[in-house]
Design an enzyme around this catalytic site. Sequence first.
Site, PDB file in Angstrom:
ATOM      1  CB  VAL A 266      -5.923   7.028  -1.634  1.00 49.65           C
ATOM      2  CG1 VAL A 266      -5.440   6.143  -2.781  1.00 49.65           C
ATOM      3  CG2 VAL A 266      -6.300   8.416  -2.148  1.00 49.65           C
TER       4      VAL A 266
ATOM      5  CB  SER B   4      -3.491   6.662   1.725  1.00 50.23           C
ATOM      6  OG  SER B   4      -3.239   5.429   1.074  1.00 50.23           O
ATOM      7  CE  LYS B   5      -6.720  -1.746   4.454  1.00 48.65           C
ATOM      8  NZ  LYS B   5      -5.859  -2.453   3.475  1.00 48.65           N
ATOM      9  CE1 TYR B   6       1.952   4.933   0.646  1.00 44.13           C
ATOM     10  CE2 TYR B   6       3.217   4.103   2.505  1.00 44.13           C
ATOM     11  CZ  TYR B   6       3.163   4.692   1.261  1.00 44.13           C
ATOM     12  OH  TYR B   6       4.326   5.028   0.621  1.00 44.13           O
TER      13      TYR B   6
END
Lengths: 329, 329, 329, 329
Positions: C151, C179-181
């Site tokens: 995500v 996820s690239k958070y």
Amino acid sequence: MAKSKSLLTVDDIVGAWAIMPTPAKPGSTDWRAEDTVDLDETARVVNGLIEGGVNGILAMGTLGECATLTWEEKYEFMATLVEAAAGRVPVFVGTTALNTRETIRQTKAASDLGADGTMLGVPMWCAPSVETAVQYYKDVAEACPDMAICVYDNKEAFKFDFPTSFWAQVASIPQVVTSKYGSMDRLLQDIAASRGQIRFLPIEAAYYGAARMEPDFCTAFWSNSAVCGPATVTRFRDVVADAKQSGDWSEAKVMAGEIGHALSTLFPNGSFKDFSMYNIILEKERMNAAGWMVAGPTRPPYHIVPEDYLEGAHESGRRAAALHKKYSS
Amino acid sequence: MAKSKSLLTVDDIVGAWAIMPTPAKPGSTDWRAEDTVDLDETARVVNGLIEGGVNGILAMGTLGECATLTWEEKYEFMATLVEAAAGRVPVFVGTTALNTRETIRQTKAASDLGADGTMLGVPMWCAPSVETAVQYYKDVAEACPDMAICVYDNKEAFKFDFPTSFWAQVASIPQVVTSKYGSMDRLLQDIAASRGQIRFLPIEAAYYGAARMEPDFCTAFWSNSAVCGPATVTRFRDVVADAKQSGDWSEAKVMAGEIGHALSTLFPNGSFKDFSMYNIILEKERMNAAGWMVAGPTRPPYHIVPEDYLEGAHESGRRAAALHKKYSS
Amino acid sequence: MAKSKSLLTVDDIVGAWAIMPTPAKPGSTDWRAEDTVDLDETARVVNGLIEGGVNGILAMGTLGECATLTWEEKYEFMATLVEAAAGRVPVFVGTTALNTRETIRQTKAASDLGADGTMLGVPMWCAPSVETAVQYYKDVAEACPDMAICVYDNKEAFKFDFPTSFWAQVASIPQVVTSKYGSMDRLLQDIAASRGQIRFLPIEAAYYGAARMEPDFCTAFWSNSAVCGPATVTRFRDVVADAKQSGDWSEAKVMAGEIGHALSTLFPNGSFKDFSMYNIILEKERMNAAGWMVAGPTRPPYHIVPEDYLEGAHESGRRAAALHKKYSS
Amino acid sequence: MAKSKSLLTVDDIVGAWAIMPTPAKPGSTDWRAEDTVDLDETARVVNGLIEGGVNGILAMGTLGECATLTWEEKYEFMATLVEAAAGRVPVFVGTTALNTRETIRQTKAASDLGADGTMLGVPMWCAPSVETAVQYYKDVAEACPDMAICVYDNKEAFKFDFPTSFWAQVASIPQVVTSKYGSMDRLLQDIAASRGQIRFLPIEAAYYGAARMEPDFCTAFWSNSAVCGPATVTRFRDVVADAKQSGDWSEAKVMAGEIGHALSTLFPNGSFKDFSMYNIILEKERMNAAGWMVAGPTRPPYHIVPEDYLEGAHESGRRAAALHKKYSS
């Protein structure tokens, strides 16, 4: 000290309403400064505006440093305003504070001094809901029944969008008779929702459009340029009135263009949001550059501004001064 | 009335700091109400917090109704706080106002009453630049050299992002020793930029993470739950301290989860922005539901809230009360 | 061309994940340019990253110009990425588009080419509700069951706050594994809400804090600096892993400080919002200045940037290059 | 298939411009759906609008699902639009995409099909600067010299404020002849800045005000209600034209009030920001409720809406239908 007075109505709000700064003595940027209001200049300016033909005076909004005056300074300034106006035109003073009770305390004092109304924003620590904002105006009106209320619609300062549903509700408060109004987008629907009970005052630069859209109702405006010399806005008021009669709007349009041109350099990067951060000092420096009055320095903490923002304010003041000169003759 | 005192330093800021409300008497939602502070309850709560083991007290922030107290009420409340604390723990009082001079006036009065510091936000009429905000703190510190300053970092209330460059600059002011701090995103870089001169206080729910990230420096936190019963946060403080020694964080993690669970229903729709509109009444109703103290009603204009937002606050209070009971034994 | 593959799980997401740009040939700022991807440089960089020790590759996010590549270019670029990686590390490609069906079309093609997953944001014409965003990820997962989903949490680009309730729901989708958070503020609660099913990747500069807060779970991060030379982040990954074992975080902290210092000049005025307007060109110019790879020019319309913003990007690249050199030895 | 055509000028943009949806077949909310455009209904609606008297057609904006159609669907839809219009009125189709080159590709295809112009927004992954936005329109105009451009001013969708300085610059592009325009606040200054080269189209509800403010120039508007039955807006157009001649605006004002009343329930909580999240489905459900055409379901991912928002849309549609019936007789 209180004078007998009757509550203003929407019908009393017509013509050109000048926004006043609170003139500051030299040294007022220092936190040690006390008693910073130049009362002599205050009286001189009020008299000059009235003799110049303005129809009303609004004081202690944002550029009027409502936020940064001490209570003692506010009190003396209000007294001077009322005394100088001497009943010739209505005077509204700003009593926006951080809560309902403090607003009421200040508004009562203003009423006792003889002010006709308050230019009143919403407490700004928390963003209000519509219900919170409406109740606030109801409470102030109930506490100060003799004071007219000019709703101070400033979306940035008060974290509030002043939506149409708000106007529909405050229109039922008899004291709410006018508004220093911010948006042309919703003007017609806000007039309708408030059932003609609130005279919405656009800024002078927008008055041309408002007067054409709704000539019967849009009969007044606020001006931040009147204190750069009142001749422009009083002439503009009359030219618009003539145009409504004659149907020939050409001269009014030319003047609207001139006024817009004079204002255009006031806003850094053309952005109202950027302007809002430095509103006070930019407006005061504009007035100082125009030279019609001495607005003086800006009170802390809002006395700091990027150097390159100032030139636009100065240019705007010079342009306003040139227009005043042109329309004084 | 003034006591001799020495300025607190960053080393004095450790452990669990309880945020106080300003207890209100019945009827305080009415604009006619005067003298609304329940001073007896104030003294009782201060004593209860200290006996419960908290390390410091912060008062008159947002939920502490800095915005909506009259000056007379603030003054009496501050006097009661200081007297009740009786030097057992440091007391910081909120003196945020609309301008520099009024802040200084209030801060001097607080200092004369014997408060140790001020939990201080930025004037909020106009959004400040970094330079404006820094100068404001410098001015207050210069005017009130004996008062420690806890920078009140609340981005919604003060229209200011409190960026790292701000912390780098205010770290040079000796009085700035701590901050009621809002963002974990920049904690490590803000500690670095401020060269260890400012103890950043995360909320208790974030203290677990902060203490693991930077165990040597993150030794203190603020708590809005201590007034729902202080046993949870004092135990949590000690459990985290033990974990730092032992390297076993399992119990601390369980407690952080419990505290987070208790807080989670306080925020309508899980949104801090929505919460910010009703912050005060939601926090006070939470306390009232927890039952450890009587926070009382909310002062105007912030006494209005959508009915369906209240249930989350009440549930949050009940959960906090259950935790207090669990950790009291 | 499709290879047989099994769906990645959260356990497969560990270590240093490099973000790739899409190398552009000279002249790519012109709207007439076609076939702009430098495929040779692409293959060289992929090989260099893998030989340098990175654990995974993420491509066609914001700086990877997902927005500005033609479909033909995307297709060839993906094919080259997969072929160059040759199964040595997982490859995720960006297939964010303006709607669900186009995203599915692109994701299926990527899957057929052998990509392991998609780094996937939300359609951005209208701001989505949580329910809209969750359904979108469900639809893509149902349509492309073999593709893992990372995500892509970018609040500015996708007009979405990625709240905890979102993570709680997408954690039930088997394909959503990472996820690239974007935010440390909610990391611990988002890990809890997603029940350990999503490996949240902080940026390398935040990995130090994340790894200390939650050492067992925080075992991976994304890096926009790996393409300035991968030695720094692979060393950092190992130093953090050692610290988790030894309990001695001093070397990791020093490296985190170096990495933060190298990044700090990338953000104009220190503002992520300002950075977001010029994200692509600033990142690519940083890489070009670092000199480890040739990112080339930026594709239209995002090829324009204020001249004075570039110097910070160049300095950031030079600092990253110096670190790479230091840690290469 | 291309027809010989000459570029439209500002003088060609007059009267009532109907915004079209892209009619969807049953089942179009499913990501598996292909070939979702109801081309028969499309042709029927175009013919009905033209026979009903509209002056132009705008398609594939936000509610026209520019974001969520596949390229094949767009192509067939454009072909049908052009064929059905058969040169009777100008047709503008939306070719907004994520980058300059894709926009040009789609715009060229539209031009080859015989469309007169494109209603064109700005790529929305990154918020553009004024310079970025201007260059984008210049590039498209250079690439597609035969296509007129209607600047699609939607601040929420495109993360761009469309300031006056933007209009001043794009006015120099001969292809830019009109704008689906969003703000009455700056209408007069934007007309001035663009030197009369751009016909700004207000929404029908705002046309009354615009026509009074600037009767000579404001001669056209866009309508999202024409597809609820075109009689209202074509009558309104004529009534306003008569008022400009006679000076009697009373009937026009009544109609503006009716139109505003019909629209008022479309916006959830009266908020444009909330509306923007569900714009497409609310507009299509409104049309479906009005019953003049079958807009059909909404394509993913924008097919989800809170149930209680729908009732306002349906009511708005019923009101629009009633007005159409009234003005058809």
